[in-house]
Scaffold this active site. Sequence first.
Site, PDB file in Angstrom:
ATOM      1  N   ASN A   1       0.831  -1.207   0.000  1.00 48.95           N
ATOM      2  CA  ASN A   1       0.000   0.000   0.000  1.00 48.95           C
ATOM      3  C   ASN A   1       0.863   1.254   0.000  1.00 48.95           C
ATOM      4  OD1 ASN A   1       0.478  -1.084   2.656  1.00 48.95           O
ATOM      5  ND2 ASN A   1      -1.005   0.309   3.529  1.00 48.95           N
TER       6      ASN A   1
ATOM      7  N   GLU B   1       0.414   5.250   0.611  1.00 53.90           N
ATOM      8  CA  GLU B   1      -0.495   6.275   1.127  1.00 53.90           C
ATOM      9  C   GLU B   1      -0.078   7.667   0.649  1.00 53.90           C
ATOM     10  OE1 GLU B   1      -0.982   5.588   5.358  1.00 53.90           O
ATOM     11  OE2 GLU B   1      -2.088   3.743   4.932  1.00 53.90           O
TER      12      GLU B   1
ATOM     13  N   CYS C   1      -4.271   0.704  -2.261  1.00 45.25           N
ATOM     14  CA  CYS C   1      -4.073  -0.554  -1.537  1.00 45.25           C
ATOM     15  C   CYS C   1      -2.989  -1.406  -2.207  1.00 45.25           C
ATOM     16  CB  CYS C   1      -5.354  -1.367  -1.534  1.00 45.25           C
ATOM     17  SG  CYS C   1      -6.692  -0.694  -0.550  1.00 45.25           S
TER      18      CYS C   1
ATOM     19  N   GLU D   1      -3.111  -4.622  -2.943  1.00 47.31           N
ATOM     20  CA  GLU D   1      -3.621  -5.554  -3.953  1.00 47.31           C
ATOM     21  C   GLU D   1      -3.736  -4.873  -5.312  1.00 47.31           C
ATOM     22  OE1 GLU D   1      -4.754  -4.895  -0.947  1.00 47.31           O
ATOM     23  OE2 GLU D   1      -5.665  -6.647   0.004  1.00 47.31           O
TER      24      GLU D   1
ATOM     25  N   CYS E   1     -10.045  -5.464   0.645  1.00 51.65           N
ATOM     26  CA  CYS E   1     -11.209  -4.575   0.761  1.00 51.65           C
ATOM     27  C   CYS E   1     -12.107  -4.738  -0.465  1.00 51.65           C
ATOM     28  CB  CYS E   1     -10.752  -3.129   0.925  1.00 51.65           C
ATOM     29  SG  CYS E   1     -10.192  -2.363  -0.607  1.00 51.65           S
TER      30      CYS E   1
ATOM     31  N   CYS F   1     -10.668  -3.603  -3.814  1.00 54.12           N
ATOM     32  CA  CYS F   1      -9.654  -4.526  -4.340  1.00 54.12           C
ATOM     33  C   CYS F   1     -10.291  -5.806  -4.856  1.00 54.12           C
ATOM     34  CB  CYS F   1      -8.607  -4.822  -3.271  1.00 54.12           C
ATOM     35  SG  CYS F   1      -7.525  -3.411  -2.976  1.00 54.12           S
TER      36      CYS F   1
HETATM   37  N1  THU Z   1      -5.263  -1.470   2.606  1.00 50.25           N
HETATM   38  C1  THU Z   1      -4.744  -2.313   1.673  1.00 50.25           C
HETATM   39  O1  THU Z   1      -3.596  -2.132   1.201  1.00 50.25           O
HETATM   40  N2  THU Z   1      -5.497  -3.347   1.258  1.00 50.25           N
HETATM   41  C2  THU Z   1      -6.756  -3.617   1.701  1.00 50.25           C
HETATM   42  O2  THU Z   1      -7.417  -4.500   1.189  1.00 50.25           O
HETATM   43  C3  THU Z   1      -7.298  -2.859   2.825  1.00 50.25           C
HETATM   44  C4  THU Z   1      -6.569  -1.617   3.188  1.00 50.25           C
HETATM   45  C5  THU Z   1      -4.452  -0.327   3.019  1.00 50.25           C
HETATM   46  C6  THU Z   1      -5.004   1.012   2.570  1.00 50.25           C
HETATM   47  C7  THU Z   1      -4.421   1.945   3.597  1.00 50.25           C
HETATM   48  O3  THU Z   1      -3.111   2.313   3.186  1.00 50.25           O
HETATM   49  C8  THU Z   1      -4.310   1.081   4.848  1.00 50.25           C
HETATM   50  O4  THU Z   1      -4.390  -0.265   4.419  1.00 50.25           O
HETATM   51  C9  THU Z   1      -5.399   1.352   5.884  1.00 50.25           C
HETATM   52  O5  THU Z   1      -6.666   1.231   5.322  1.00 50.25           O
END
Ligand code: THU
Length: 160
Positions: free
Chosen positions: A62, A64, A73, A75, A112, A115
Amino acid sequence: MIEKKIELTLQVYDSLDDVPADVQTLMHKSFEIRDKAYAPYSEFYVGAAIELENGEVILGNNQENAAYPSGLCAERSAIYYLGANHPGETIKRMALSAKSLKHELTTPTPPCGACRQAIAEYEQKQKSPIEIYFMGEKGKVVRTESLANILPLIFDSSYL
Ligand code: THU
């Protein structure tokens, strides 16, 4: 009116030691890339390791951003890289892991909704199931035989 009940089946392993050896290797790759995530805001690190039928492994984590919704994310970072660079290749499986700096994450952490929708597109495109294993930092590991299995009422191109 009829009531419709949707059921899904998952495989739950007690620990990473119990999953097949090649999946353990893939999951370890997801740990490595997870720990390189850029997640200063959530302090929630996610790693995705995608194994192709040809044996290659694509990694993502991920990313940010100070403008929160601009982040992405793990994925989708991984699968869009794959879509861009290996468009003709078939995905065999994915290993996903997550870790929080705020608490010990022992609950298997599923991808999520956004994704799942993104992975669903590639599953439909390649016309074969993408097996997914997911976990937290440690503890149980969950397997789904396909993405479609964890996205009931899937929206796909058949509606367009
Ligand atoms: N995140 C992911 O990388 N994948 C997911 O399926 C759920 C959330 C990341 C997004 C963000 O950077 C952090 O987790 C908190 O939500």
